[in-house]
Scaffold this active site. Structure first.
Site, PDB file in Angstrom:
ATOM      1  N   ASP A   1      -8.720  -7.383  -0.340  1.00 31.28           N
ATOM      2  CA  ASP A   1      -7.854  -7.547   0.830  1.00 31.28           C
ATOM      3  C   ASP A   1      -8.612  -7.053   2.044  1.00 31.28           C
ATOM      4  OD1 ASP A   1      -7.492  -4.560   0.285  1.00 31.28           O
ATOM      5  OD2 ASP A   1      -6.510  -4.836   2.208  1.00 31.28           O
TER       6      ASP A   1
ATOM      7  N   HIS B   1      -6.623 -21.212   9.940  1.00 32.20           N
ATOM      8  CA  HIS B   1      -7.930 -21.679   9.448  1.00 32.20           C
ATOM      9  C   HIS B   1      -8.676 -20.554   8.719  1.00 32.20           C
ATOM     10  CE1 HIS B   1     -11.959 -23.298   9.120  1.00 32.20           C
ATOM     11  NE2 HIS B   1     -12.359 -22.132   9.599  1.00 32.20           N
TER      12      HIS B   1
ATOM     13  N   CYS C   1      -7.694 -27.538   6.100  1.00 35.70           N
ATOM     14  CA  CYS C   1      -6.519 -26.795   6.578  1.00 35.70           C
ATOM     15  C   CYS C   1      -5.820 -27.568   7.702  1.00 35.70           C
ATOM     16  CB  CYS C   1      -6.929 -25.394   7.033  1.00 35.70           C
ATOM     17  SG  CYS C   1      -7.499 -25.295   8.744  1.00 35.70           S
TER      18      CYS C   1
ATOM     19  N   ASP D   1       0.854  -1.187   0.000  1.00 28.05           N
ATOM     20  CA  ASP D   1       0.000   0.000   0.000  1.00 28.05           C
ATOM     21  C   ASP D   1       0.887   1.232   0.000  1.00 28.05           C
ATOM     22  OD1 ASP D   1       0.204   1.102   2.933  1.00 28.05           O
ATOM     23  OD2 ASP D   1       0.077  -1.069   3.083  1.00 28.05           O
ATOM     24  N   SER D   2       0.270   2.391  -0.174  1.00 29.93           N
ATOM     25  CA  SER D   2       1.039   3.632  -0.292  1.00 29.93           C
ATOM     26  C   SER D   2       1.561   4.130   1.056  1.00 29.93           C
ATOM     27  CB  SER D   2       0.156   4.721  -0.882  1.00 29.93           C
ATOM     28  OG  SER D   2      -0.847   5.068   0.055  1.00 29.93           O
ATOM     29  N   GLY D   3       0.979   3.642   2.117  1.00 30.70           N
ATOM     30  CA  GLY D   3       1.333   4.135   3.440  1.00 30.70           C
ATOM     31  C   GLY D   3       0.410   5.244   3.907  1.00 30.70           C
ATOM     32  N   GLY D   4      -0.331   5.847   2.994  1.00 30.47           N
ATOM     33  CA  GLY D   4      -1.167   6.997   3.338  1.00 30.47           C
ATOM     34  C   GLY D   4      -2.343   6.648   4.233  1.00 30.47           C
ATOM     35  N   PHE D   5      -3.016   5.557   3.897  1.00 31.64           N
ATOM     36  CA  PHE D   5      -4.202   5.179   4.650  1.00 31.64           C
ATOM     37  C   PHE D   5      -3.864   4.893   6.108  1.00 31.64           C
ATOM     38  CE2 PHE D   5      -7.146   1.883   6.223  1.00 31.64           C
ATOM     39  CZ  PHE D   5      -8.319   2.599   6.143  1.00 31.64           C
TER      40      PHE D   5
ATOM     41  N   ASP E   1      -2.994   8.259  -2.203  1.00 31.10           N
ATOM     42  CA  ASP E   1      -4.227   8.973  -2.517  1.00 31.10           C
ATOM     43  C   ASP E   1      -4.636   9.825  -1.322  1.00 31.10           C
ATOM     44  OD1 ASP E   1      -4.803   6.755  -0.976  1.00 31.10           O
ATOM     45  OD2 ASP E   1      -6.623   6.212  -2.049  1.00 31.10           O
TER      46      ASP E   1
ATOM     47  N   GLN F   1     -11.286   7.386  -6.377  1.00 29.84           N
ATOM     48  CA  GLN F   1     -11.906   8.026  -5.216  1.00 29.84           C
ATOM     49  C   GLN F   1     -13.206   8.705  -5.644  1.00 29.84           C
ATOM     50  OE1 GLN F   1     -11.263   7.729  -2.122  1.00 29.84           O
ATOM     51  NE2 GLN F   1      -9.216   6.831  -2.064  1.00 29.84           N
TER      52      GLN F   1
ATOM     53  N   GLY G   1     -11.652   4.229  -0.914  1.00 32.24           N
ATOM     54  CA  GLY G   1     -12.537   5.136  -0.193  1.00 32.24           C
ATOM     55  C   GLY G   1     -13.858   4.546   0.229  1.00 32.24           C
TER      56      GLY G   1
ATOM     57  N   CYS H   1     -13.310 -28.550   6.041  1.00 35.32           N
ATOM     58  CA  CYS H   1     -12.107 -27.748   5.787  1.00 35.32           C
ATOM     59  C   CYS H   1     -10.881 -28.651   5.868  1.00 35.32           C
ATOM     60  CB  CYS H   1     -11.999 -26.624   6.819  1.00 35.32           C
ATOM     61  SG  CYS H   1     -10.503 -25.629   6.630  1.00 35.32           S
TER      62      CYS H   1
ATOM     63  N   CYS I   1      -7.834 -27.763  11.054  1.00 35.45           N
ATOM     64  CA  CYS I   1      -8.994 -28.656  11.078  1.00 35.45           C
ATOM     65  C   CYS I   1      -8.584 -30.118  10.980  1.00 35.45           C
ATOM     66  CB  CYS I   1      -9.976 -28.296   9.969  1.00 35.45           C
ATOM     67  SG  CYS I   1     -10.763 -26.708  10.281  1.00 35.45           S
TER      68      CYS I   1
HETATM   69 ZN   LIG Z   1      -9.783 -25.236   8.779  1.00 32.84          ZN
END
Ligand SMILES: [Zn+2]
Length: 397
Positions: free
Chosen positions: A275, A343, A315, A101-105, A155, A198, A225, A313, A318
């Site tokens: 994300d 998980h 994973c 990321d840009s770091g701004g947020f 931004d 934006q 935004g 699941c 699990c």
């Molecule tokens: Zn799992």
């Protein structure tokens, strides 16, 4: 996808299938560190490692792209050290793709004393109290040092719950900052710079921003935004307006979205990448994600429950541990957080794989109906989700 000055963006997107009913699509996104099947959820790492999860474990879960945090990494250990460690990939020992990321947020959300001017964002370092000015050029310089596969422009972020002239100012400034970011990128042949759309919740401003930013030949676009506490009805309308006007042949990244229902609905609205810190953050509070919602493993009801979190699941958590074990572990050990984080990341990645399969097999609308029935057993679907899906011809029974 030729860019200006003879450079070729190190990214290509192949649309493999488009849903015949909605705007959903399944693509193959080629990046410098390998192919990424989309739609994709990208887990968020901080300080170069996922909280409690190693790069190796993340890879074992099938993750092909994750987020690195520019704000934290730019402050410590600092871009020079990371450059020496062969960039963020070398520093994290992560051979897959990285988005920074840009770091701004981070600044606007974490640092109270931040001030935005045309030059950049001025703030006080929470580490040593020094005044720091983050400009679009500085953000790209740090991200160039980190060597991420996808970089985000700085931004001008305003809260999605405010309206008025400040929203318009931030939108126009973000366009100017995009141009400064493009000019500042030293590695256009190896690092992709994404623009961030934006315009708040105002359709006219969003459209203006879309018109202007899509004139720039950037490799991809993010919808920014949103997901900041605005009404869901406004949220989905801004998302679908954006995907209506973004170029077909470039990736569309919806920032900060990670609730399962939101992911499924926004795929239907035409988004490719997502994300969110939610799945890892909620794990730290003992909440395990399942197709019918979440299990609060701290609750007493799990003390003698010898099932896995989700028997469907596959994973590592699990496969090895019961709800009762994880419940007991919470009392004494942070290992419980680690197991639930694993998980929850697996849940998000598998959800997106199922979404993708259904698009490839032209049964995405049925998938959405099944998903919603399982998630909301009583059929009390959220109104906004019903409306958003209806807008792309998917009806919930
Ligand atoms: Zn799992």
């Amino acid at each position: 996808m030729a860019a200006s000055m003879g450079t070729v963006a190190p990214l290509s997107l192949r649309v493999l299938a488009e849903c015949r009913v909605s705007k959903a699509r399944a693509c193959e996104l080629r990046l410098p560190h390998g192919e990424v099947p989309t739609p994709v959820f990208m887990p968020v790492g901080t300080q170069g490692t996922m909280k409690g999860v190693s790069a190796h474990q993340l890879r074992a879960l099938g993750c092909c792209i994750c987020l690195g945090n520019t704000y934290h990494l730019g402050m410590r250990p600092g871009p020079d050290l990371i450059k020496k460690a062969k960039g963020l990939h070398g520093f994290m020992n992560w051979d897959q793709n990285l988005l920074t990321d840009s770091g701004g947020f981070q600044m606007v959300s974490l640092v109270e004393l931040s001030e935005v001017t045309e030059e950049g964002v001025r703030f006080k370092s929470p580490y040593d109290g020094k005044q720091i000015l983050l400009t679009p050029e500085k953000s790209i310089e740090i991200q160039n040092a980190l060597g991420s596969d996808i970089m985000m422009q700085l931004d001008d972020v305003v809260s999605s719950t405010i309206s008025g002239p400040r929203v318009e100012e931030a939108m126009y400034r973000s366009i100017r900052w995009l141009d400064r970011s493009i000019a500042g990128n030293q590695n256009p042949n190896s690092q992709n710079l994404f623009a961030i759309i934006q315009g708040g919740l105002d359709p006219k401003l969003r459209k203006k921003c879309l018109d202007e930013m899509t004139k720039r030949d950037v490799p991809g676009f993010a919808i920014g935004g949103l997901s900041g506490g605005e009404e869901k009805d406004h949220f989905w309308k801004m998302v679908t307006l954006s995907t209506d006007h973004l170029p077909h042949e470039k990736p569309r990244y919806l920032m900060g979205v990670g609730y399962a229902t939101d992911l499924v609905v926004c795929v239907a609205l035409g988004c490719d990448m997502f994300d969110c810190v939610f799945p890892t953050r909620t794990a730290r509070f003992g909440s395990a994600l399942v197709p019918w919602g979440a299990l609060q493993l701290k609750h007493k009801q799990y003390a003698k429950d010898f099932q896995p979190i989700d028997r469907n699941c596959s994973c590592p958590t699990c496969k090895r541990h019961t709800r009762a074990y994880l419940h007991a572990l919470f009392r004494s050990d942070t290992a419980a957080l680690h197991h639930i984080t694993i998980h929850n990341i697996a849940y998000q990645l598998n959800l997106m794989l199922s979404v993708r399969e259904s698009i490839l097999q032209q049964r995405f609308p049925e998938f959405v109906q099944d998903f919603m029935r399982t998630m909301y057993g009583d059929k009390k679907y959220p109104r906004w989700a019903i409306d958003a899906l209806a807008s792309v011809n998917i009806t919930l029974d």
